[in-house]
Design a protein around this motif. Structure first.
Motif, PDB file in Angstrom:
ATOM      1  N   ASN A   1      82.729  68.238  21.644  1.00 61.25           N
ATOM      2  CA  ASN A   1      83.682  66.837  21.540  1.00 61.25           C
ATOM      3  C   ASN A   1      83.317  65.385  22.347  1.00 61.25           C
ATOM      4  O   ASN A   1      84.156  64.839  22.475  1.00 61.25           O
ATOM      5  CB  ASN A   1      84.368  67.711  22.553  1.00 61.25           C
ATOM      6  N   GLN A   2      82.715  65.908  22.781  1.00 57.35           N
ATOM      7  CA  GLN A   2      81.501  64.216  23.462  1.00 57.35           C
ATOM      8  C   GLN A   2      81.036  63.192  22.014  1.00 57.35           C
ATOM      9  O   GLN A   2      81.323  61.802  21.724  1.00 57.35           O
ATOM     10  CB  GLN A   2      80.442  64.267  24.387  1.00 57.35           C
ATOM     11  N   ILE A   3      80.543  64.182  20.724  1.00 56.00           N
ATOM     12  CA  ILE A   3      80.385  63.310  19.994  1.00 56.00           C
ATOM     13  C   ILE A   3      81.611  62.626  18.758  1.00 56.00           C
ATOM     14  O   ILE A   3      81.238  61.702  18.662  1.00 56.00           O
ATOM     15  CB  ILE A   3      79.195  63.520  19.128  1.00 56.00           C
ATOM     16  N   ILE A   4      83.166  63.427  19.392  1.00 56.55           N
ATOM     17  CA  ILE A   4      83.475  63.778  18.447  1.00 56.55           C
ATOM     18  C   ILE A   4      84.657  61.796  19.002  1.00 56.55           C
ATOM     19  O   ILE A   4      84.599  60.863  17.605  1.00 56.55           O
ATOM     20  CB  ILE A   4      85.051  64.443  18.279  1.00 56.55           C
ATOM     21  N   ASP A   5      84.066  61.814  20.481  1.00 57.67           N
ATOM     22  CA  ASP A   5      84.981  61.149  20.959  1.00 57.67           C
ATOM     23  C   ASP A   5      84.567  60.338  20.187  1.00 57.67           C
ATOM     24  O   ASP A   5      85.203  58.573  20.490  1.00 57.67           O
ATOM     25  CB  ASP A   5      85.256  61.185  22.462  1.00 57.67           C
ATOM     26  N   TYR A   6      83.301  59.797  20.564  1.00 61.19           N
ATOM     27  CA  TYR A   6      82.294  58.425  20.458  1.00 61.19           C
ATOM     28  C   TYR A   6      82.606  58.268  19.108  1.00 61.19           C
ATOM     29  O   TYR A   6      82.959  56.683  18.702  1.00 61.19           O
ATOM     30  CB  TYR A   6      81.000  59.156  20.793  1.00 61.19           C
ATOM     31  N   LEU A   7      82.274  58.892  18.328  1.00 65.52           N
ATOM     32  CA  LEU A   7      82.200  58.817  16.771  1.00 65.52           C
ATOM     33  C   LEU A   7      84.605  57.871  16.425  1.00 65.52           C
ATOM     34  O   LEU A   7      84.328  57.402  15.962  1.00 65.52           O
ATOM     35  CB  LEU A   7      82.277  59.906  15.857  1.00 65.52           C
ATOM     36  N   ASP A   8      85.188  59.144  16.260  1.00 66.55           N
ATOM     37  CA  ASP A   8      85.934  58.269  16.632  1.00 66.55           C
ATOM     38  C   ASP A   8      86.432  56.999  16.807  1.00 66.55           C
ATOM     39  O   ASP A   8      87.240  56.183  16.660  1.00 66.55           O
ATOM     40  CB  ASP A   8      86.854  59.425  17.604  1.00 66.55           C
ATOM     41  N   GLY A   9      85.549  56.065  18.053  1.00 67.21           N
ATOM     42  CA  GLY A   9      86.207  55.248  18.708  1.00 67.21           C
ATOM     43  C   GLY A   9      85.709  54.294  18.330  1.00 67.21           C
ATOM     44  O   GLY A   9      85.824  52.767  17.254  1.00 67.21           O
ATOM     45  N   LYS A  10      84.137  54.631  17.849  1.00 65.06           N
ATOM     46  CA  LYS A  10      82.832  53.573  16.478  1.00 65.06           C
ATOM     47  C   LYS A  10      83.939  53.885  14.832  1.00 65.06           C
ATOM     48  O   LYS A  10      83.538  52.236  14.525  1.00 65.06           O
ATOM     49  CB  LYS A  10      81.903  54.849  16.515  1.00 65.06           C
ATOM     50  N   CYS A  11      83.966  54.749  14.563  1.00 62.18           N
ATOM     51  CA  CYS A  11      84.942  54.861  12.963  1.00 62.18           C
ATOM     52  C   CYS A  11      85.971  53.925  12.643  1.00 62.18           C
ATOM     53  O   CYS A  11      86.652  53.473  12.207  1.00 62.18           O
ATOM     54  CB  CYS A  11      85.131  55.969  12.744  1.00 62.18           C
ATOM     55  N   GLY A  12      86.408  53.725  14.402  1.00 64.74           N
ATOM     56  CA  GLY A  12      87.882  53.723  14.357  1.00 64.74           C
ATOM     57  C   GLY A  12      87.984  51.502  13.775  1.00 64.74           C
ATOM     58  O   GLY A  12      88.272  51.564  13.540  1.00 64.74           O
ATOM     59  N   VAL A  13      87.144  51.532  15.052  1.00 66.63           N
ATOM     60  CA  VAL A  13      86.877  49.937  13.998  1.00 66.63           C
ATOM     61  C   VAL A  13      86.602  49.650  13.423  1.00 66.63           C
ATOM     62  O   VAL A  13      86.796  48.615  12.787  1.00 66.63           O
ATOM     63  CB  VAL A  13      85.697  49.263  16.137  1.00 66.63           C
ATOM     64  N   ILE A  14      85.291  50.104  12.415  1.00 69.01           N
ATOM     65  CA  ILE A  14      85.081  49.848  11.278  1.00 69.01           C
ATOM     66  C   ILE A  14      86.018  50.494  10.220  1.00 69.01           C
ATOM     67  O   ILE A  14      86.270  49.206   9.414  1.00 69.01           O
ATOM     68  CB  ILE A  14      83.566  50.922  10.904  1.00 69.01           C
ATOM     69  N   ASN A  15      86.754  51.372  10.452  1.00 65.21           N
ATOM     70  CA  ASN A  15      87.816  51.356   9.452  1.00 65.21           C
ATOM     71  C   ASN A  15      88.810  50.276   9.494  1.00 65.21           C
ATOM     72  O   ASN A  15      89.822  50.632   8.577  1.00 65.21           O
ATOM     73  CB  ASN A  15      88.578  52.927   9.802  1.00 65.21           C
ATOM     74  N   ASN A  16      89.374  49.767  10.948  1.00 61.85           N
ATOM     75  CA  ASN A  16      90.212  48.723  10.333  1.00 61.85           C
ATOM     76  C   ASN A  16      89.970  47.732  10.075  1.00 61.85           C
ATOM     77  O   ASN A  16      91.158  46.859   9.477  1.00 61.85           O
ATOM     78  CB  ASN A  16      90.732  48.336  11.921  1.00 61.85           C
ATOM     79  N   VAL A  17      88.466  47.543  10.137  1.00 65.90           N
ATOM     80  CA  VAL A  17      87.944  46.321   8.656  1.00 65.90           C
ATOM     81  C   VAL A  17      87.739  46.820   7.753  1.00 65.90           C
ATOM     82  O   VAL A  17      88.415  46.002   6.743  1.00 65.90           O
ATOM     83  CB  VAL A  17      86.396  45.375   9.906  1.00 65.90           C
ATOM     84  N   ILE A  18      87.645  48.044   7.710  1.00 64.52           N
ATOM     85  CA  ILE A  18      88.033  47.838   6.423  1.00 64.52           C
ATOM     86  C   ILE A  18      88.963  48.568   5.785  1.00 64.52           C
ATOM     87  O   ILE A  18      89.540  47.287   4.699  1.00 64.52           O
ATOM     88  CB  ILE A  18      87.021  49.712   5.498  1.00 64.52           C
ATOM     89  N   GLN A  19      89.687  48.245   6.414  1.00 60.12           N
ATOM     90  CA  GLN A  19      91.921  48.221   5.953  1.00 60.12           C
ATOM     91  C   GLN A  19      92.065  47.194   6.417  1.00 60.12           C
ATOM     92  O   GLN A  19      92.576  47.072   4.626  1.00 60.12           O
ATOM     93  CB  GLN A  19      92.372  49.163   7.047  1.00 60.12           C
ATOM     94  N   GLN A  20      91.843  45.828   6.531  1.00 60.97           N
ATOM     95  CA  GLN A  20      91.819  44.966   6.782  1.00 60.97           C
ATOM     96  C   GLN A  20      91.495  43.877   5.222  1.00 60.97           C
ATOM     97  O   GLN A  20      91.906  43.304   4.046  1.00 60.97           O
ATOM     98  CB  GLN A  20      91.248  43.698   7.523  1.00 60.97           C
ATOM     99  N   LYS A  21      89.768  44.348   4.239  1.00 63.66           N
ATOM    100  CA  LYS A  21      89.338  43.727   3.341  1.00 63.66           C
ATOM    101  C   LYS A  21      89.974  44.592   2.329  1.00 63.66           C
ATOM    102  O   LYS A  21      90.372  43.695   1.045  1.00 63.66           O
ATOM    103  CB  LYS A  21      87.306  44.993   3.559  1.00 63.66           C
ATOM    104  N   HIS A  22      90.894  45.695   2.356  1.00 60.74           N
ATOM    105  CA  HIS A  22      91.404  46.811   1.164  1.00 60.74           C
ATOM    106  C   HIS A  22      92.791  46.092   1.182  1.00 60.74           C
ATOM    107  O   HIS A  22      93.573  45.267   0.046  1.00 60.74           O
ATOM    108  CB  HIS A  22      91.468  47.843   1.748  1.00 60.74           C
ATOM    109  N   SER A  23      93.471  45.666   2.078  1.00 58.89           N
ATOM    110  CA  SER A  23      95.140  44.727   2.134  1.00 58.89           C
ATOM    111  C   SER A  23      94.584  43.504   1.540  1.00 58.89           C
ATOM    112  O   SER A  23      95.332  42.736   0.828  1.00 58.89           O
ATOM    113  CB  SER A  23      95.461  44.699   3.381  1.00 58.89           C
ATOM    114  N   LEU A  24      93.647  43.280   1.457  1.00 54.75           N
ATOM    115  CA  LEU A  24      92.566  41.814   1.046  1.00 54.75           C
ATOM    116  C   LEU A  24      92.911  41.728  -0.356  1.00 54.75           C
ATOM    117  O   LEU A  24      93.494  40.965  -1.214  1.00 54.75           O
ATOM    118  CB  LEU A  24      91.659  40.888   2.067  1.00 54.75           C
ATOM    119  N   ILE A  25      92.528  42.727  -1.208  1.00 51.25           N
ATOM    120  CA  ILE A  25      91.382  42.958  -2.277  1.00 51.25           C
ATOM    121  C   ILE A  25      92.908  43.088  -2.837  1.00 51.25           C
ATOM    122  O   ILE A  25      93.313  42.885  -4.069  1.00 51.25           O
ATOM    123  CB  ILE A  25      90.974  44.459  -2.208  1.00 51.25           C
ATOM    124  N   ASN A  26      93.862  43.987  -2.462  1.00 46.78           N
ATOM    125  CA  ASN A  26      95.276  44.510  -2.391  1.00 46.78           C
ATOM    126  C   ASN A  26      96.048  42.884  -3.446  1.00 46.78           C
ATOM    127  O   ASN A  26      96.930  42.848  -4.357  1.00 46.78           O
ATOM    128  CB  ASN A  26      96.143  45.450  -2.151  1.00 46.78           C
TER     129      ASN A  26
END
Length: 418
Positions: free
Chosen positions: A370-395
């Motif tokens: 559970n601790q690892i899941i919470d940690y990765l949810d936070g870290k990956c969430g930030v990265i995913n937001n940036v990736i989504q912005q990049k995908h939006s720009l590409i589109n």
């Protein structure tokens, strides 16, 4: 402002009054490639172009060539039907490539590539395996024929503009790939070494898992699950898909950590009732087990009824494993390595349930999962937001490029001399 007239074709619209609308067969000799077996291909030689769009459609190489002159090719059937390419040099084409060789010097191939990219896409017909534009159908398609000097001018302009846009898109795509690799490294670090940097570590087998905390177990997936199984395609295949009903998840919907429902299908409740063993429930881990998308995995986090086809495996965790931890494992480097190792046999096209069950996974206690899941949810969430912005720009860039090509090749936008 130039005078315009109605072309009579919906997806072309108005064109300049001095432009012509001409059947493809009036401008080109129409041919087709030949059957070339995968076993004939090599890593060097003359390129063999096929229906794919990856690597500019290059499937492999031969030590001989069939064509030594410039011409256009198009993909005749499948998901990429209607894709247009300009081929030059010495090359070959497979039988899913139609060929367009200009009859006379009234055609600038670069201009016709841009024009037919727009026109052929709208002319393709739906087929059971995707789309089709066969030779007889391409022959009667109407394409635009401006004066030759205008064709040159438009082609020169679009070559420059499209190259600029493609360069920006390539840079953004490179950033996305680096972010995805960075995310995978973070996931791998957390699920193999935990969050405590001072924890005592122990060597582990298999060697690709590396060191794990001393108090962790490493277990086979079959001991951590209550179900490992895939779905099936209902009788009648895609013909029984509906616009509503029970969500029917296919491999093209499953990505690393998320669903893509842009091409979602549904089945009726009556058909779903005959497929009770392949239903998906909340917190099921879904894993693609065949084809080019093998290894992509996400977590089903909805209460909406759903089912899966045979290319997607349902992994249902028992009380020793948190489903989100399992999903992070598949999205890690060691998850990908585990799949690659089981795929290493000759002509291996997918994973079976026994192989999946025998894959080893680091298994901390539930509180630590559970601790690892919470940690990765936070870290990956930030990265995913940036990736989504990049995908939006590409589109947006892709849409702008398509719009620009349409406006220019149909004469609605005049271009300067370049």
């Amino acid at each position: 402002m130039r005078a315009m007239k109605d072309s009579g074709v919906l997806w072309i619209g108005n064109i300049p009054v001095d432009w012509k609308l001409v059947s493809v067969k009036r401008l080109f000799s129409i041919g087709r490639g030949r059957v070339i077996a995968q076993t004939e291909l090599d890593e060097t030689g003359y390129p063999v172009y096929s229906s794919q769009t990856k690597d500019n459609g290059c499937l492999g190489y031969l030590d001989t060539y069939d064509y030594d002159y410039p011409q256009l090719t198009w993909t005749t059937d499948g998901a990429n039907a209607g894709s247009i390419f300009l081929r030059t040099g010495y090359y070959n084409c497979t039988n899913v490539c139609g060929t367009l060789s200009p009859i006379d010097d009234l055609v600038d191939l670069r201009y016709q590539k841009y024009a037919l990219e727009h026109i052929a896409y709208n002319e393709r017909r739906i087929d059971t395996n995707g789309y089709k534009i066969m030779n007889n159908e391409m022959a009667i398609i109407k394409t635009l024929l401006p004066p030759l000097s205008i064709q040159h001018q438009i082609a020169d302009y679009l070559d420059i503009k499209c190259a600029q846009i493609d360069t920006i898109i390539a840079k953004e795509q490179s950033v996305i790939e680096k972010l995805q690799e960075y995310k995978r490294a973070i996931i791998t670090q957390a699920i193999t070494r935990g969050l405590n940097p001072s924890a005592k570590m122990k060597k582990n087998r298999p060697e690709w898992i590396g060191m794990v905390p001393e108090h962790w177990d490493v277990k086979k997936i079959k001991y951590l699950t209550s179900k490992i199984g895939s779905g099936k395609t209902p009788k009648g295949g895609s013909d029984v898909y509906t616009d509503e009903g029970v969500l029917f998840i296919r491999s093209q919907n499953v990505y690393n950590g998320y669903f893509d429902l842009s091409s979602v299908a549904f089945i009726s409740h009556e058909i779903d009732s005959t497929m009770s063993n392949t239903r998906v429930y909340r917190n099921d881990v879904l894993l693609n087990i065949t084809g080019g998308s093998i290894g992509r995995s996400c977590l089903y986090e909805s209460d909406e009824p759903a089912n899966v086809n045979q290319h997607v495996c349902i992994i249902r965790c028992n009380n020793q494993m948190k489903p989100k931890f399992m999903q992070y494992f598949w999205n890690s480097r060691i998850g990908k390595i585990s799949i690659d190792i089981y795929q290493s046999g000759a002509n291996r096209e997918g994973l079976n349930f026994t192989e999946i069950g025998n894959i080893l996974i680091p298994t901390p206690e539930l509180y630590e999962q559970n601790q690892i899941i919470d940690y990765l949810d936070g870290k990956c969430g930030v990265i995913n937001n940036v990736i989504q912005q990049k995908h939006s720009l590409i589109n947006k860039l892709t849409e702008y490029k398509q719009s620009l090509i349409y406006e220019v090749v149909t004469g609605k936008k005049e271009v300067p001399h370049v």
